[in-house]
Write a protein that holds these residues in place. Structure first.
Motif, PDB file in Angstrom:
ATOM      1  N   ASP A  38       0.619  -1.195  -0.390  1.00 44.57           N
ATOM      2  CA  ASP A  38       0.581  -0.430   0.076  1.00 44.57           C
ATOM      3  C   ASP A  38       1.171   1.215  -0.295  1.00 44.57           C
ATOM      4  OD1 ASP A  38      -2.653   1.732   0.024  1.00 44.57           O
ATOM      5  OD2 ASP A  38      -2.271   1.383   2.085  1.00 44.57           O
ATOM      6  N   GLY A  39       1.343   1.356  -1.431  1.00 43.07           N
ATOM      7  CA  GLY A  39       2.577   2.151  -1.206  1.00 43.07           C
ATOM      8  C   GLY A  39       2.864   3.455  -2.120  1.00 43.07           C
ATOM      9  N   VAL A  40       0.797   4.548  -1.867  1.00 39.72           N
ATOM     10  CA  VAL A  40       0.590   5.007  -2.313  1.00 39.72           C
ATOM     11  C   VAL A  40       1.987   6.658  -2.153  1.00 39.72           C
ATOM     12  CG1 VAL A  40      -1.127   7.147  -3.237  1.00 39.72           C
ATOM     13  CG2 VAL A  40      -1.773   4.814  -1.730  1.00 39.72           C
ATOM     14  N   LYS A  41       2.213   7.264  -1.138  1.00 39.32           N
ATOM     15  CA  LYS A  41       3.128   7.949  -0.833  1.00 39.32           C
ATOM     16  C   LYS A  41       4.606   7.679  -1.617  1.00 39.32           C
ATOM     17  CE  LYS A  41       5.475  10.777   3.004  1.00 39.32           C
ATOM     18  NZ  LYS A  41       5.692  11.001   4.112  1.00 39.32           N
ATOM     19  N   LYS A  42       4.882   6.198  -1.858  1.00 41.04           N
ATOM     20  CA  LYS A  42       6.063   6.378  -2.391  1.00 41.04           C
ATOM     21  C   LYS A  42       5.978   6.070  -4.090  1.00 41.04           C
ATOM     22  CE  LYS A  42      10.165   4.427  -2.744  1.00 41.04           C
ATOM     23  NZ  LYS A  42      11.262   4.974  -2.343  1.00 41.04           N
ATOM     24  N   LEU A  43       4.652   5.790  -4.572  1.00 46.74           N
ATOM     25  CA  LEU A  43       4.443   6.352  -6.021  1.00 46.74           C
ATOM     26  C   LEU A  43       4.338   7.526  -6.226  1.00 46.74           C
ATOM     27  CD1 LEU A  43       1.081   3.412  -6.045  1.00 46.74           C
ATOM     28  CD2 LEU A  43       3.383   4.318  -8.084  1.00 46.74           C
ATOM     29  N   ARG A  44       3.770   8.180  -5.671  1.00 48.77           N
ATOM     30  CA  ARG A  44       3.380   9.357  -5.779  1.00 48.77           C
ATOM     31  C   ARG A  44       5.176  10.236  -5.984  1.00 48.77           C
ATOM     32  NH1 ARG A  44      -0.004  11.520  -1.478  1.00 48.77           N
ATOM     33  NH2 ARG A  44      -0.665  10.632  -2.656  1.00 48.77           N
ATOM     34  N   GLN A  45       5.650   9.773  -4.712  1.00 55.23           N
ATOM     35  CA  GLN A  45       7.180  10.675  -4.927  1.00 55.23           C
ATOM     36  C   GLN A  45       8.291   9.887  -5.732  1.00 55.23           C
ATOM     37  OE1 GLN A  45       9.287   9.181  -1.755  1.00 55.23           O
ATOM     38  NE2 GLN A  45      10.394  10.335  -0.963  1.00 55.23           N
ATOM     39  N   LEU A  46       8.185   8.521  -6.186  1.00 50.25           N
ATOM     40  CA  LEU A  46       8.776   8.185  -7.153  1.00 50.25           C
ATOM     41  C   LEU A  46       8.229   9.019  -8.740  1.00 50.25           C
ATOM     42  CD1 LEU A  46       9.182   4.264  -7.189  1.00 50.25           C
ATOM     43  CD2 LEU A  46      10.814   5.927  -7.448  1.00 50.25           C
ATOM     44  N   ARG A  47       6.942   9.206  -9.041  1.00 48.00           N
ATOM     45  CA  ARG A  47       6.642  10.310 -10.550  1.00 48.00           C
ATOM     46  C   ARG A  47       6.476  11.164  -9.804  1.00 48.00           C
ATOM     47  NH1 ARG A  47       0.645   8.529  -8.870  1.00 48.00           N
ATOM     48  NH2 ARG A  47       0.053  10.797  -9.503  1.00 48.00           N
ATOM     49  N   LYS A  48       7.300  12.119  -9.253  1.00 45.63           N
ATOM     50  CA  LYS A  48       7.334  13.387  -9.186  1.00 45.63           C
ATOM     51  C   LYS A  48       9.085  13.276  -9.358  1.00 45.63           C
ATOM     52  CE  LYS A  48       7.648  17.187  -5.827  1.00 45.63           C
ATOM     53  NZ  LYS A  48       7.747  17.143  -4.316  1.00 45.63           N
ATOM     54  N   GLU A  49       9.983  12.236  -8.714  1.00 51.47           N
ATOM     55  CA  GLU A  49      11.560  12.463  -8.851  1.00 51.47           C
ATOM     56  C   GLU A  49      12.073  12.246 -10.509  1.00 51.47           C
ATOM     57  OE1 GLU A  49      14.786   9.045  -7.899  1.00 51.47           O
ATOM     58  OE2 GLU A  49      14.044  10.136  -6.419  1.00 51.47           O
ATOM     59  N   ILE A  50      10.848  11.106 -11.079  1.00 52.45           N
ATOM     60  CA  ILE A  50      11.154  11.377 -12.660  1.00 52.45           C
ATOM     61  C   ILE A  50      10.567  11.731 -13.502  1.00 52.45           C
ATOM     62  CG2 ILE A  50       9.686   9.753 -14.980  1.00 52.45           C
ATOM     63  CD1 ILE A  50      10.031   7.826 -12.992  1.00 52.45           C
ATOM     64  N   ALA A  51       9.624  13.079 -12.853  1.00 50.62           N
ATOM     65  CA  ALA A  51       9.773  14.424 -13.592  1.00 50.62           C
ATOM     66  C   ALA A  51      10.310  15.426 -13.814  1.00 50.62           C
ATOM     67  CB  ALA A  51       8.273  14.769 -12.761  1.00 50.62           C
ATOM     68  N   GLN A  52      10.527  15.627 -12.536  1.00 50.30           N
ATOM     69  CA  GLN A  52      11.953  16.220 -12.256  1.00 50.30           C
ATOM     70  C   GLN A  52      13.096  16.539 -12.895  1.00 50.30           C
ATOM     71  OE1 GLN A  52      12.411  16.072  -7.935  1.00 50.30           O
ATOM     72  NE2 GLN A  52      11.320  18.557  -7.614  1.00 50.30           N
ATOM     73  N   ILE A  53      13.586  14.653 -13.212  1.00 52.59           N
ATOM     74  CA  ILE A  53      15.155  14.267 -14.216  1.00 52.59           C
ATOM     75  C   ILE A  53      14.669  14.562 -15.753  1.00 52.59           C
ATOM     76  CG2 ILE A  53      16.342  12.420 -14.551  1.00 52.59           C
ATOM     77  CD1 ILE A  53      15.712  11.419 -12.339  1.00 52.59           C
ATOM     78  N   LYS A  54      13.138  14.193 -15.690  1.00 53.03           N
ATOM     79  CA  LYS A  54      12.865  14.710 -17.622  1.00 53.03           C
ATOM     80  C   LYS A  54      13.024  16.049 -17.619  1.00 53.03           C
ATOM     81  CE  LYS A  54      10.340   9.931 -17.948  1.00 53.03           C
ATOM     82  NZ  LYS A  54       8.799  10.067 -19.311  1.00 53.03           N
ATOM     83  N   THR A  55      12.290  16.382 -17.058  1.00 50.60           N
ATOM     84  CA  THR A  55      12.590  17.908 -16.940  1.00 50.60           C
ATOM     85  C   THR A  55      13.930  18.470 -16.531  1.00 50.60           C
ATOM     86  OG1 THR A  55      10.444  18.291 -15.731  1.00 50.60           O
ATOM     87  CG2 THR A  55      11.405  20.477 -15.975  1.00 50.60           C
ATOM     88  N   VAL A  56      14.336  18.116 -16.324  1.00 50.75           N
ATOM     89  CA  VAL A  56      15.994  19.551 -16.002  1.00 50.75           C
ATOM     90  C   VAL A  56      16.747  18.467 -17.039  1.00 50.75           C
ATOM     91  CG1 VAL A  56      18.165  18.939 -14.955  1.00 50.75           C
ATOM     92  CG2 VAL A  56      16.281  18.905 -13.308  1.00 50.75           C
ATOM     93  N   ALA A  57      16.266  17.239 -17.705  1.00 53.26           N
ATOM     94  CA  ALA A  57      16.691  17.138 -18.840  1.00 53.26           C
ATOM     95  C   ALA A  57      16.753  17.835 -20.114  1.00 53.26           C
ATOM     96  CB  ALA A  57      17.068  14.714 -19.592  1.00 53.26           C
ATOM     97  N   ARG A  58      14.944  17.854 -20.357  1.00 56.39           N
ATOM     98  CA  ARG A  58      14.891  18.923 -20.981  1.00 56.39           C
ATOM     99  C   ARG A  58      15.425  20.413 -20.963  1.00 56.39           C
ATOM    100  NH1 ARG A  58      13.552  18.773 -26.017  1.00 56.39           N
ATOM    101  NH2 ARG A  58      11.865  20.284 -26.724  1.00 56.39           N
ATOM    102  N   GLU A  59      15.758  20.796 -19.882  1.00 57.49           N
ATOM    103  CA  GLU A  59      16.180  22.175 -19.994  1.00 57.49           C
ATOM    104  C   GLU A  59      17.924  22.057 -20.196  1.00 57.49           C
ATOM    105  OE1 GLU A  59      16.083  22.691 -15.691  1.00 57.49           O
ATOM    106  OE2 GLU A  59      14.358  24.093 -15.908  1.00 57.49           O
ATOM    107  N   ARG A  60      18.775  20.603 -20.338  1.00 54.75           N
ATOM    108  CA  ARG A  60      19.628  20.792 -20.538  1.00 54.75           C
ATOM    109  C   ARG A  60      19.598  20.986 -21.923  1.00 54.75           C
ATOM    110  NH1 ARG A  60      22.556  17.144 -16.760  1.00 54.75           N
ATOM    111  NH2 ARG A  60      22.266  18.200 -14.598  1.00 54.75           N
TER     112      ARG A  60
END
Length: 82
Positions: A38-60
């Motif tokens: 029942d890892g809803v918090k961990k799911l949310r955290q991982l989705r946010k982390e992936i989005a941040q990584i993709k955002t930084v990669a796109r900025e670069r």
């Protein structure tokens, strides 16, 4: 992972970290669907982390600087320039 740490990673490290996070997300989703976790918090955290990584990669990729302390982007606004 904090955004400052993500920004300090190299491109290869960003790609590797994105793949690792995506695998974790897949496995966690699978466990939740099977009722094992029942890892809803961990799911949310991982989705946010992936989005941040993709955002930084796109900025670069676009050559855009990140947001400053006040949240404003590094590019100047053309609204007031006439």
């Amino acid at each position: 992972m904090e955004l400052n740490k993500i920004r300090s990673l190299s491109d290869e490290e960003l790609t590797a970290h994105e793949k690792t996070s995506a695998e974790q997300l897949f496995r966690l989703r699978f466990q939740v669907s099977m009722g094992q976790n029942d890892g809803v918090k961990k799911l949310r955290q991982l989705r946010k982390e992936i989005a941040q990584i993709k955002t930084v990669a796109r900025e670069r990729q676009l050559g855009i600087g990140g947001a400053g302390k006040d949240g404003a982007t590094a590019t100047t606004s053309k609204k007031g320039a006439r």
